[in-house]
Scaffold this active site. Structure first.
Site, PDB file in Angstrom:
ATOM      1  N   ASN A   1      -3.540   5.928  -0.428  1.00 17.65           N
ATOM      2  CA  ASN A   1      -3.004   6.222   0.819  1.00 17.65           C
ATOM      3  C   ASN A   1      -2.340   7.540   0.938  1.00 17.65           C
ATOM      4  O   ASN A   1      -1.953   7.938   2.115  1.00 17.65           O
ATOM      5  CB  ASN A   1      -2.089   4.979   1.269  1.00 17.65           C
ATOM      6  CG  ASN A   1      -2.907   3.982   1.817  1.00 17.65           C
ATOM      7  OD1 ASN A   1      -3.792   3.984   2.571  1.00 17.65           O
ATOM      8  ND2 ASN A   1      -2.442   2.602   1.220  1.00 17.65           N
TER       9      ASN A   1
ATOM     10  N   GLU B   1      -5.656  -0.598  -7.551  1.00 18.08           N
ATOM     11  CA  GLU B   1      -4.409   0.351  -8.126  1.00 18.08           C
ATOM     12  C   GLU B   1      -3.317  -0.464  -8.575  1.00 18.08           C
ATOM     13  O   GLU B   1      -2.823  -1.399  -8.143  1.00 18.08           O
ATOM     14  CB  GLU B   1      -3.804   1.181  -6.929  1.00 18.08           C
ATOM     15  CG  GLU B   1      -4.640   2.445  -6.511  1.00 18.08           C
ATOM     16  CD  GLU B   1      -3.721   3.130  -5.421  1.00 18.08           C
ATOM     17  OE1 GLU B   1      -3.851   4.376  -5.444  1.00 18.08           O
ATOM     18  OE2 GLU B   1      -3.493   2.425  -4.333  1.00 18.08           O
TER      19      GLU B   1
ATOM     20  N   SER C   1       0.636  -1.178  -0.020  1.00 16.30           N
ATOM     21  CA  SER C   1       0.020   0.109   0.052  1.00 16.30           C
ATOM     22  C   SER C   1       0.947   1.264   0.063  1.00 16.30           C
ATOM     23  O   SER C   1       0.313   2.463  -0.053  1.00 16.30           O
ATOM     24  CB  SER C   1      -0.950  -0.054   0.880  1.00 16.30           C
ATOM     25  OG  SER C   1      -0.251  -0.318   2.441  1.00 16.30           O
TER      26      SER C   1
ATOM     27  N   HIS D   1      -2.643  -3.411  -5.903  1.00 17.65           N
ATOM     28  CA  HIS D   1      -2.946  -2.973  -4.690  1.00 17.65           C
ATOM     29  C   HIS D   1      -4.702  -3.118  -4.674  1.00 17.65           C
ATOM     30  O   HIS D   1      -5.248  -2.263  -5.027  1.00 17.65           O
ATOM     31  CB  HIS D   1      -2.652  -1.606  -4.277  1.00 17.65           C
ATOM     32  CG  HIS D   1      -3.147  -0.952  -2.933  1.00 17.65           C
ATOM     33  ND1 HIS D   1      -3.208   0.368  -2.771  1.00 17.65           N
ATOM     34  CD2 HIS D   1      -3.349  -1.548  -1.806  1.00 17.65           C
ATOM     35  CE1 HIS D   1      -3.776   0.210  -1.389  1.00 17.65           C
ATOM     36  NE2 HIS D   1      -3.401  -0.753  -0.963  1.00 17.65           N
TER      37      HIS D   1
END
Length: 272
Positions: A178, A140, A107, A128
């Site tokens: 993130n 992702e 992440s 991800h």
């Protein structure tokens, strides 16, 4: 995350091997998959026959090199530290077939750095997933500096085949998800630490005022406070900006073992 990704792959017809050095973790992982599949049967989202067929496609192994000797794709989902991921990618590079793609569910850690631990940088990519994987649509797909178009296309097509929505992201600390989410969570922890409001008030402001499905402190507990701290440390170290400095309260809670749902205690308490 590992068992959830395996669940989705196997449900969509792929043969999967779950790998862990701990046999007990593998048993727990397969039990979780079986339980979650039964929940889907109970909700009439899949048939009992599909549940059985899915479980038949899932195998387990405790020896990494042996387990990946004939695979087409590896999706790594271990602890969010370079100290753990680096040696694993070195082993994968040595043991997996030359044409295998090595993907990471990281992440925040650099895909370019992971690729540099191998001799096949063009075949290393980020994949991800988001929790809970069977429900969340986003993946992702993260390009490292040397990720090839063929590798990207293969992973993008796999995500589509799984019923997911792949979004192309270039390699940067925290990627998009993130880099935006974790500073918000971190700021919510600062608000709590500084007495701006209590935890329920902070979460209510974000659910009712911003229409978020859950508040940032509840979400942090769901993700795991240790994971949140690890990502903030990556952002702070790699971007060099103090706006990414982890909140001292977050550090203190992780040090105390208050990690959220998985430990039974985080910003909230969880019974069972």
């Amino acid at each position: 995350m590992g068992d959830a990704v395996a669940h989705v792959l196997a449900l969509n017809g792929y043969t999967v091997t779950l790998i862990d050095v701990n046999e007990a973790a593998l048993k727990q992982g397969t039990a979780t998959i079986a339980s979650n599949l039964q929940r889907q049967v109970n909700k009439e989202r899949i048939t009992d026959e599909e549940r059985t067929a899915t479980l038949d496609r899932i195998h387990t192994h405790t020896a990494l090199a042996e387990a990946v000797s004939d695979v087409e794709l590896v999706i790594e989902a271990v602890s969010e530290t370079t100290e753990v991921k680096g040696p694993i990618f070195e082993t994968l590079d040595e043991a997996a077939p030359d044409d295998a793609i090595l993907a990471s569910n990281t992440s925040s850690i650099s895909i370019t750095w992971l690729a540099a631990q191998t001799s096949r940088a063009g075949q290393v990519i980020g994949m991800h997933f988001f929790n809970p994987v069977p429900v969340m649509k986003l993946v992702e797909v993260v390009r490292g500096l040397d990720t090839s178009d063929a590798t990207f296309d293969a992973v993008e097509n796999l995500a589509l085949d799984l019923g997911k929505t792949p979004v192309e992201v270039n390699d940067a600390p925290g990627f998009v998800s993130n880099r935006v989410l974790m500073p918000m969570i971190n700021e919510a922890v600062f608000c709590l630490m500084e007495g701006v409001a209590d935890k329920d008030a902070i979460d209510t402001v974000m659910t009712l005022g911003m229409n978020h499905p859950m508040g940032p402190l509840t979400l942090a507990d769901f993700i795991g406070l240790d994971v949140c701290l690890g990502i903030m440390e990556v952002l702070h170290r790699e971007l060099g900006d103090d706006k990414y400095r982890p909140c001292p309260l977050l550090r203190k809670m992780v040090a105390a073992g208050h990690l959220g749902r998985k430990s039974g205690q985080g910003f909230y308490s969880y019974d069972g």
